[in-house]
Design an enzyme around this catalytic site. Structure first.
Site, short mmCIF file in Angstrom:
data_model
loop_
_atom_site.label_atom_id
_atom_site.label_comp_id
_atom_site.label_asym_id
_atom_site.label_seq_id
_atom_site.Cartn_x
_atom_site.Cartn_y
_atom_site.Cartn_z
CB SER A 158 -0.79 0.39 1.55
OG SER A 158 -0.06 0.21 3.06
CB THR A 159 4.11 1.88 1.47
OG1 THR A 159 3.50 1.54 2.64
CG2 THR A 159 4.41 3.73 1.92
CG ASP A 213 9.29 -2.70 -2.24
OD1 ASP A 213 8.23 -2.19 -1.81
OD2 ASP A 213 10.08 -3.67 -2.53
CB ALA A 255 10.30 -2.28 5.42
N GLY A 296 3.20 -7.91 1.99
CA GLY A 296 1.59 -8.69 0.42
C GLY A 296 2.04 -9.87 -0.37
CD GLU A 298 8.10 -6.97 -1.70
OE1 GLU A 298 6.87 -5.84 -1.23
OE2 GLU A 298 8.26 -7.75 -0.78
CE LYS A 342 3.79 -0.81 7.85
NZ LYS A 342 4.35 -0.51 6.18
C1 5RP Z 1 5.01 -6.98 0.47
C2 5RP Z 1 5.38 -5.88 1.44
C3 5RP Z 1 5.47 -4.62 1.71
O1 5RP Z 1 6.39 -3.75 0.91
C4 5RP Z 1 5.02 -4.63 2.24
O2 5RP Z 1 3.68 -5.87 2.98
C5 5RP Z 1 4.98 -3.21 3.44
O3 5RP Z 1 3.17 -3.36 2.90
P1 5RP Z 1 2.56 -2.00 3.29
O4 5RP Z 1 3.08 -0.31 2.41
O5 5RP Z 1 1.02 -2.22 2.40
O6 5RP Z 1 2.48 -1.19 4.80
O7 5RP Z 1 6.79 -6.49 1.38
O8 5RP Z 1 5.88 -7.83 0.04
#
Ligand code: 5RP
Length: 230
Positions: free
Chosen positions: A28-29, A81, A83, A97, A103, A121
């Site tokens: 989502s980020t 990306d 985390a 995700g 990744e 996080k």
């Molecule tokens: C997907 C990931 C995402 O970067 C991680 O889950 C963070 O996701 P979000 O931004 O939705 O909190 O590793 O495999």
């Protein structure tokens, strides 16, 4: 929370310059980053991206971001990306995700990885978030026993379960594998555990990203903090 994620994404976008080859994260980020990057591309910025999941590929295509593969280019300038957790050494848990394999391949092929996240996080020790371990379905029980032994040898333990999708069926990754989520609580020595998990036949990849993130952009109620790996 979503506004914080977008702020972190916008700050990371400041590091993108014309001509860059970019790794495009998942989640989502990262979604905000791809969205904002798409706006820049529409405005004339020239970049090329390698997506870390089919979901991100579809989003990037819809945003008009030109895409390539790691077969066509030999490295990336920058990956941005999200985390699931980040500790003070900028080691990460990723894979919430389900895209951890691509990744990690993309991050490892990049000169620099910037992690974007809201400040929930940021943790003292990794492990509160369940650690994703991507496995081959064949021999699952044997692989899980080997994972449990690696945990014990590294002073951690906890429930493990095969991830299910929203439809209740086993979640299948873009690579056709399954994910075991391990609820460990606190990982004392993440680099050592990462090495041990990498040695297990049947483990395709795990969600410990050690030494890959160079910069973390954390957005919180008090503003944005940028932390560089020492
Ligand atoms: C997907 C990931 C995402 O970067 C991680 O889950 C963070 O996701 P979000 O931004 O939705 O909190 O590793 O495999």
């Amino acid at each position: 929370m979503d506004a914080l994620k977008r702020q972190a994404a916008a700050r990371a976008l400041e590091h993108v310059t014309d001509g860059m080859r970019l790794g495009l994260g998942t989640g989502s980020t990262a979604r905000h980053f791809v969205d904002l990057l798409g706006e820049k591309v529409a405005g004339g910025l020239r970049v090329i991206g390698v997506p870390t999941s089919e979901v991100t590929r579809a989003q990037a295509e819809a945003c008009g971001i030109p895409l390539t593969t790691l077969d066509e280019i030999d490295h990336l300038d920058l990956t941005v990306d999200g985390a699931d957790e980040c500790d003070h050494a900028l080691n990460l848990i990723k894979g919430g995700g389900g895209a951890l394999l691509r990744e990690k391949i993309v991050a490892a092929a990049s000169d620099r990885m910037i992690v974007i996240a809201d400040d929930s996080k940021w943790v003292d020790a990794l492990g509160r978030f369940p650690l994703p371990v991507e496995v081959i379905p064949f021999g699952l029980a044997a692989t899980q026993r080997a994972i449990a032994r690696a945990f014990a040898q590294n002073g951690v333990s906890g429930q493990m379960g095969v991830r299910k999708g929203k439809d209740g069926h086993v979640f299948v990754t873009d690579g056709g594998h399954w994910i075991v989520d391990a609820h460990l609580g606190r990982i004392g020595d993440a680099p050592r555990l990462a090495e041990a998990l990498s040695l297990i036949p049947g483990v395709v990849e795990h969600g410990l990203f050690i030494g890959l993130a160079r910069t973390v952009v954390l957005a919180g109620a008090d503003g944005i903090r940028v932390i560089e790996r020492r």
